[in-house]
Design a protein around this motif. Structure first.
Motif, short mmCIF file in Angstrom:
data_model
loop_
_atom_site.label_atom_id
_atom_site.label_comp_id
_atom_site.label_asym_id
_atom_site.label_seq_id
_atom_site.Cartn_x
_atom_site.Cartn_y
_atom_site.Cartn_z
N VAL A 33 0.85 -1.19 0.00
CA VAL A 33 0.00 0.00 0.00
C VAL A 33 0.88 1.24 0.00
O VAL A 33 1.90 1.28 0.70
CB VAL A 33 -0.93 0.03 1.24
N LEU A 34 0.50 2.22 -0.80
CA LEU A 34 1.12 3.54 -0.74
C LEU A 34 0.10 4.52 -0.16
O LEU A 34 -0.97 4.72 -0.74
CB LEU A 34 1.55 4.03 -2.13
N LEU A 35 0.41 5.10 0.99
CA LEU A 35 -0.45 6.05 1.67
C LEU A 35 0.21 7.42 1.61
O LEU A 35 1.32 7.60 2.11
CB LEU A 35 -0.66 5.62 3.12
N VAL A 36 -0.47 8.37 0.97
CA VAL A 36 0.07 9.72 0.82
C VAL A 36 -0.78 10.66 1.66
O VAL A 36 -2.01 10.70 1.53
CB VAL A 36 0.07 10.16 -0.65
N MET A 37 -0.12 11.45 2.51
CA MET A 37 -0.86 12.27 3.48
C MET A 37 -0.29 13.68 3.57
O MET A 37 0.92 13.87 3.74
CB MET A 37 -0.77 11.63 4.88
N GLY A 38 -1.18 14.67 3.42
CA GLY A 38 -0.82 16.04 3.73
C GLY A 38 0.23 16.66 2.83
O GLY A 38 1.06 17.43 3.30
N THR A 39 0.19 16.34 1.55
CA THR A 39 1.14 16.95 0.61
C THR A 39 0.43 17.34 -0.67
O THR A 39 -0.42 16.60 -1.17
CB THR A 39 2.33 16.04 0.30
N SER A 40 0.79 18.49 -1.20
CA SER A 40 0.22 18.96 -2.46
C SER A 40 0.85 18.26 -3.66
O SER A 40 0.37 18.41 -4.78
CB SER A 40 0.44 20.47 -2.59
N LEU A 41 1.91 17.51 -3.42
CA LEU A 41 2.67 16.85 -4.51
C LEU A 41 3.05 17.87 -5.60
O LEU A 41 2.97 17.60 -6.79
CB LEU A 41 1.86 15.69 -5.10
N PHE A 42 3.49 19.01 -5.12
CA PHE A 42 3.88 20.09 -6.03
C PHE A 42 5.36 20.02 -6.40
O PHE A 42 5.76 20.43 -7.48
CB PHE A 42 3.57 21.44 -5.36
N VAL A 43 6.16 19.50 -5.47
CA VAL A 43 7.62 19.58 -5.62
C VAL A 43 8.16 18.35 -6.33
O VAL A 43 7.87 17.21 -5.95
CB VAL A 43 8.29 19.74 -4.25
N THR A 44 8.97 18.59 -7.35
CA THR A 44 9.69 17.53 -8.07
C THR A 44 11.08 17.38 -7.46
O THR A 44 11.70 18.38 -7.09
CB THR A 44 9.80 17.91 -9.56
N PRO A 45 11.60 16.16 -7.32
CA PRO A 45 11.09 14.88 -7.84
C PRO A 45 10.23 14.09 -6.86
O PRO A 45 9.84 12.98 -7.18
CB PRO A 45 12.38 14.12 -8.15
N PHE A 46 9.93 14.65 -5.68
CA PHE A 46 9.09 13.92 -4.72
C PHE A 46 7.77 13.50 -5.36
O PHE A 46 7.27 12.39 -5.13
CB PHE A 46 8.84 14.79 -3.49
N ASN A 47 7.21 14.37 -6.18
CA ASN A 47 5.90 14.07 -6.78
C ASN A 47 5.97 13.00 -7.86
O ASN A 47 4.93 12.60 -8.40
CB ASN A 47 5.24 15.34 -7.31
N LEU A 48 7.17 12.54 -8.17
CA LEU A 48 7.30 11.42 -9.11
C LEU A 48 7.11 10.07 -8.43
O LEU A 48 6.90 9.05 -9.12
CB LEU A 48 8.68 11.46 -9.79
#
Length: 247
Positions: A185-200
């Motif tokens: 499972v991938l659980l993503v919490m409390g992030t806009s996923l705006f910043v690269t490369p984290f959002n990849l």
């Protein structure tokens, strides 16, 4: 919404291995501002990206440290404590789950809550390192001086914080992907996923095609389409509901 939360709770209970991506929204309940949200401090003055860059550190390290301590409120850092979102992730781990937290946050609250596997994707506020000799210093040392210098004999360079500055290389990406490789499972919490490369990283999980993917965030993101389950609601309230469902 209730049925979706029930499904998310079931997925988390059934999984043996969970990869968690966290952003600033996880720490807001601890009183730490969300720099990247639509109301975040970064929107107040985009020049902060210039001042918090490795280019500016090497250009004017003295002024860099003055601005760095102000922007990140370092004097208050030790006043912050983990909140129930951090505790929820620790509780998952306590229930014999293999939980790895990959965080954009630099406040160290996941470790303070007891999470044992934390990848600090953007570094940490709690330490600084001499760029010349590699000696590391604690936050207490950093706060003892307006401009912290290395104390090693014959060195004396201005310390560089262990936060990943704009222009710095990201060194934890491969490690983060390796965690996702092994997760159910991938659980993503409390992030806009705006910043690269984290959002990849969610894109990588979607490419693998073998994980259940969950997004919980206070507002929509451009990456919502990548997830099997998406909840747009207050993170603290959502986690409290999940906690009840999993008791």
């Amino acid at each position: 919404m209730v049925q979706q939360l029930k499904r998310i709770a079931e997925k988390l209970q059934q999984a043996n291995s969970i990869a968690v991506l966290t952003g600033a929204g996880v720490s807001t309940a601890s009183g730490i501002p969300d720099f990247r949200s639509s109301q975040g401090l970064w929107t107040e003055n985009h020049a902060r990206e210039y001042y918090m860059s490795n280019r500016y550190f090497y250009k004017d390290p003295e002024d860099f440290w003055d601005k760095y301590k102000s922007i990140f409120r370092l004097k208050l850092l030790k006043n912050y404590q983990p909140n129930h979102v951090h505790d929820f992730l620790k509780k998952l781990e306590d229930h014999a789950k293999d939980v790895a937290v990959i965080t954009q946050n630099v406040d160290g609250l996941h470790q303070l809550s007891g999470s044992s596997r934390v990848i600090e994707y953007h570094g940490t506020l709690n330490q600084a390192t001499c760029p010349a000799c590699g000696t590391s210093y604690s936050l207490d040392y950093v706060m003892a001086y307006d401009i912290p210098h290395c104390q090693e004999s014959g060195c004396g360079d201005v310390l560089k914080p262990d936060v990943v500055l704009f222009g710095d290389m990201i060194t934890a990406h491969d490690q983060a992907e390796a965690v996702i490789d092994k997760a159910e499972v991938l659980l993503v919490m409390g992030t806009s996923l705006f910043v690269t490369p984290f959002n990849l990283l969610p894109e990588y999980a979607a490419y693998l095609g073998k994980l259940d993917t969950i997004m919980i965030n206070g507002e929509p993101t451009d990456k919502d389409y990548l997830f099997d389950y998406v909840v747009h609601d207050d993170l603290s309230r959502t986690v409290k509901e999940l906690n009840k469902l999993m008791e």
